[in-house]
Design a protein around this motif. Sequence first.
Motif, short mmCIF file in Angstrom:
data_model
loop_
_atom_site.label_atom_id
_atom_site.label_comp_id
_atom_site.label_asym_id
_atom_site.label_seq_id
_atom_site.Cartn_x
_atom_site.Cartn_y
_atom_site.Cartn_z
N ALA A 152 50.43 53.01 32.75
CA ALA A 152 51.70 52.64 32.10
C ALA A 152 52.75 52.28 33.14
O ALA A 152 53.87 52.76 33.09
N LEU A 153 52.39 51.41 34.08
CA LEU A 153 53.31 50.97 35.13
C LEU A 153 53.38 49.45 35.16
O LEU A 153 52.48 48.76 34.66
N ALA A 154 54.43 48.94 35.78
CA ALA A 154 54.63 47.48 35.84
C ALA A 154 53.61 46.85 36.79
O ALA A 154 53.24 47.44 37.80
N PRO A 155 53.16 45.62 36.50
CA PRO A 155 52.20 44.93 37.36
C PRO A 155 52.88 44.32 38.58
O PRO A 155 54.11 44.35 38.71
N LEU A 156 52.08 43.77 39.49
CA LEU A 156 52.63 43.00 40.60
C LEU A 156 53.50 41.86 40.04
O LEU A 156 53.21 41.35 38.97
N TYR A 158 55.79 43.98 41.29
CA TYR A 158 56.45 45.26 41.46
C TYR A 158 55.51 46.19 42.24
O TYR A 158 54.29 46.08 42.15
N ALA A 159 56.11 47.15 42.97
CA ALA A 159 55.32 48.02 43.85
C ALA A 159 54.28 48.81 43.07
O ALA A 159 53.18 49.09 43.58
N THR A 160 54.60 49.20 41.83
CA THR A 160 53.66 49.98 41.04
C THR A 160 52.38 49.21 40.73
O THR A 160 51.33 49.81 40.48
N GLY A 161 52.46 47.88 40.75
CA GLY A 161 51.29 47.06 40.50
C GLY A 161 50.27 47.11 41.62
O GLY A 161 49.14 46.61 41.47
#
Length: 533
Positions: A152-156, A158-161
């Motif tokens: 449940a994190l943002a994709p590239l 963004y760093a979480t991706g």
Amino acid sequence: MNLENILKHKSKSEVWNEYCWFLNIGIEEFMDIQFRLMEEQMNIWLKSGIGKIFLNDKQFVSVNEFREKMPLTRYDDYATLLESKDPRLLPSEPILWIQTTRDGARGTNKYAPYSKGMLETFQKNAIACLLISTSNDKNSFDVKAGDKVLYALAPLPYATGLMPVLFGNEIHLEYLPDVKTAQSMGFRERNKEGFKLALKSNVDFLFGLGSVVYSISQDFTSYLMNSSSKNSSVFSFKPSMLYKMLNAKRKNKKNGTQIYPKDIFDLKGFMIAGTDNKYYKDELEKMWGIRPLELFAGTEPTLIGTETNSRNGLVFFPDACFYEFISIDEREKESNTYGYSPKTVLFNELTEGEIYEIVISVFKGGAFVRYRVGDLYKCLSNPIGKQTLPKMEYIDRVTDVIDIGGFTRITCEGVEEILTLSGIRYEGWIISKELSESGKPFLHLYLELKKDYSTSRIVNREILKTIVSVFLKFIDQDYDNLKKITGVDPLHVSILQIGSFDAYSSKFKRNLRKINPARMDIENLLNILKDRR
């Protein structure tokens, strides 16, 4: 060998020591690693285009001399250089660029180049977090190829991706839904599809922003009760999952019992990132039956910290960045003294119980040096001389920025722009981050309207809230996403009596800070005209 092969050929203690080695060192060894890697970074940074622009070919013989003479930096110092994405300026060739919102209200982004060395460090430390998330004590973990991950994190970009990419280099994990499919979906659609797939065969790991996971977990009862297997063959469900679903639905209909995710799923590991996690962790544990492991990562600093298996504070990775800290006293000197440059301390100089602003220099060819990220941490413990590391707690963004749930970046300039565009005529305003009765953070805008504006139309706080919210969503995509993803409007508006700000300034001989003023100052503002009656 990658993790998948290492798990086949090495013992659990060997795997643990390879990835979680930093948990076995004390503060002295931590500082030795810090200075060794900072010397390497300092030398390559000074020779780079960006280093020469900052310091005009100056050289330094030691890290401490560098700290004395190299000024602290903010993103504005790098903005023009990094927005060009010219690799010739950088200490190391960038493999990819990560970005995040710089100022949501202005629609600007921050960019960070990631070198090969940075990605390798990020990858190894991410695997350490994966192992620790399943662990209750040293050398104890439960990770294997084919584990299923609800992500449940943002994709590239963004760093979480980065997480699925870096985990993919080390071990095969099955994402629900798969990463390629997920990237073409909206956030809520992606989560619903993830739950749908998880209901068929369970899920092993959950990784997301604490605020987002809390929101989707709250909806779980209604989602499960409204879901039906009529569009899927019962044979597509594992018998154990089908039994749990039917049993939970039966109890809900008979007794009105709330259904929690833990009634259906058996998580091995649960990781959360982002801000405001301290407001959600207890309830997330209640919902999922497992205490989430808090990580801290960011666009500029990379992955810098993780809780340990005791879940009682963050430890920092010694090989990600060089860490310096600005005390609250030094921050106050800076705000009260024009041109003052605050002094910093290192990890082995922190005082237990004190709050600090973090300053980072990114290792392995990073662009950011002596960089003020804008985050505050509290030192929970600093066991000098012992074979353990300091424990830290993430507090919040610095006081001139409001972050809600890891989404928004509310600044003074942004609020001014929103109010100007909205056409609201006002004498003054302040905005603060406050907690609801349930202990969840929200934005509270206090407005003193101009007399002719408030008397020439029907104005109440709900109307003003609607107006401000519309313009917030219009110019700040992150705020719009916050509302869409969590289903909650975090904005509250209060209308102040005419003359409140003038009365405050007259009595206290100063103006209020517009972003996050002290709670006592807000109370004084609310009560000042009452005292004159």
